[in-house]
Enzyme design. Structure first.
Site, PDB file in Angstrom:
ATOM      1  N   LYS A  26      60.550  27.686 -62.878  1.00 41.96           N
ATOM      2  CA  LYS A  26      59.684  28.074 -62.252  1.00 41.96           C
ATOM      3  C   LYS A  26      58.208  28.035 -62.753  1.00 41.96           C
ATOM      4  O   LYS A  26      57.143  28.085 -62.102  1.00 41.96           O
ATOM      5  CB  LYS A  26      59.941  29.498 -61.661  1.00 41.96           C
ATOM      6  CG  LYS A  26      61.087  29.680 -60.615  1.00 41.96           C
ATOM      7  CD  LYS A  26      61.427  30.993 -60.237  1.00 41.96           C
ATOM      8  CE  LYS A  26      62.342  30.881 -59.067  1.00 41.96           C
ATOM      9  NZ  LYS A  26      63.185  32.121 -58.697  1.00 41.96           N
TER      10      LYS A  26
HETATM   11  N1  GLU Z   1      69.618  34.151 -56.049  1.00 40.86           N
HETATM   12  C1  GLU Z   1      69.979  33.081 -56.843  1.00 40.86           C
HETATM   13  C2  GLU Z   1      68.751  32.168 -57.538  1.00 40.86           C
HETATM   14  O1  GLU Z   1      67.808  32.345 -56.905  1.00 40.86           O
HETATM   15  C3  GLU Z   1      70.877  32.167 -56.347  1.00 40.86           C
HETATM   16  C4  GLU Z   1      72.126  32.656 -56.107  1.00 40.86           C
HETATM   17  C5  GLU Z   1      73.290  31.775 -55.278  1.00 40.86           C
HETATM   18  O2  GLU Z   1      72.760  30.944 -54.657  1.00 40.86           O
HETATM   19  O3  GLU Z   1      74.264  32.388 -55.435  1.00 40.86           O
HETATM   20  O4  GLU Z   1      69.162  31.494 -58.394  1.00 40.86           O
END
Ligand code: GLU
Length: 299
Positions: A267
């Site tokens: 990020k």
């Molecule tokens: N929220 C997680 C992330 O942004 C992804 C989780 C998932 O796809 O299970 O890395």
């Protein structure tokens, strides 16, 4: 045949970058190819790190990329009661316990266990030294042994606590299990891989692991596509599915895309966000092409 339901589940802790755009593209394509549904879920249970402005930006960038989703967006912070209910079901069966340890106490305990024989988890012990998980030493299990009356006393006294899964009991309850990753085939579940992981944080009635498992079930997701960095977590998501009586979806963990030098995108790579690419005049089709090309380098 069951209709294909995929999802993209970003955490709004930053802007959408080429790597996350690729992940969204994979889930979107798999749903569209199969005439199925592509869902969007905002994973904002870590309330200290997530920002509404990033959520807005992610939705805008996905639309701009042409990756429209089906139905309502599910925002996890609006559904804490769902996770609390499932946490209680695990609690009723004695599969979770409150943990009062601070981070510093855990570190001290781990350092001490490096030199002394320690309390081992069934099936996961090493001779001496702390147990290691995919992200480093595992929680040594200190609070698993706190007596029920003492737990009550600490809670009544206002001590902060998170909840942890008793992984030994959970493994014994679930029995052996496996799951299928499309690229890797059948994988035997390792219920102890993450030890007694946090199932509900101090500030919320859930953790990522519980929320993702409950939501994939409630939303009827049949195909989970996501980066291969999350593969270790899948072992415990399937464990939770077994404990909670959910069906196990099919998994497709994809490689993480990297820049031309082979470095993983993060990020912090501001120049590779969808927003900055758009602002520099790159069109949506070209961003999608670049995401696929970067992934092709990995495959
Ligand atoms: N929220 C997680 C992330 O942004 C992804 C989780 C998932 O796809 O299970 O890395």
């Amino acid at each position: 045949m069951q209709p294909v339901v995929t999802r993209f589940a970003p955490s709004p802790t930053g802007l959408l970058h080429l790597g996350s755009a690729y992940s969204a593209l994979v889930a979107w394509t798999r749903a569209r190819e199969a005439g199925g549904r592509f869902l969007l879920r905002i994973e904002d249970t870590d309330i200290r790190r997530c920002r509404r402005e990033y959520e807005t930006a992610i939705l805008r960038d996905l639309k701009w990329l042409g990756l429209g989703w089906d139905g309502e967006v599910r925002r996890q912070s609006d559904h804490f009661s769902d996770y609390g209910r499932e946490l209680d079901r695990l609690g009723d069966r004695g599969l979770v316990y409150p943990c009062f340890c601070s981070r510093a106490e855990i570190e001290r305990e781990i350092a001490a266990s490096a030199s002394a024989p320690h309390d081992s988890l069934p099936g996961g012990s090493l001779p001496g030294g702390p147990l290691l998980g995919p992200d480093g030493p595992l929680y040594p299990g200190t609070c698993r042994h706190v007596a029920p009356a003492e737990r009550k006393r600490r809670i009544a006294a206002g001590r902060e606590f998170c909840m942890r899964l008793d992984s030994g009991r959970a493994a014994a309850t679930a029995g052996s299990y496996d799951f299928v990753d499309e690229r890797r085939g059948r994988i035997e579940g390792q219920p102890l891989l993450m030890g007694d992981f946090v199932i509900a944080r101090k500030d919320t009635p859930t953790s990522y692991h519980l929320a993702v498992t409950v939501d994939d079930h409630l939303q009827g997701v049949t195909l989970v596509t996501r980066g291969e960095d999350i593969l270790p977590s899948t072992h415990i998501h399937v464990l939770l599915q077994r404990l909670l009586g959910y069906a196990t979806p099919l998994y497709a963990h994809h490689p993480l895309i990297t820049d031309a030098t082979g470095r993983r995108l993060a990020k912090r790579d501001k120049d590779l966000t969808v927003q900055s690419l758009r602002e520099s005049g790159v069109g949506p089709a070209e961003v999608r092409r670049r995401a696929l090309a970067a992934a092709g380098r990995q495959a």
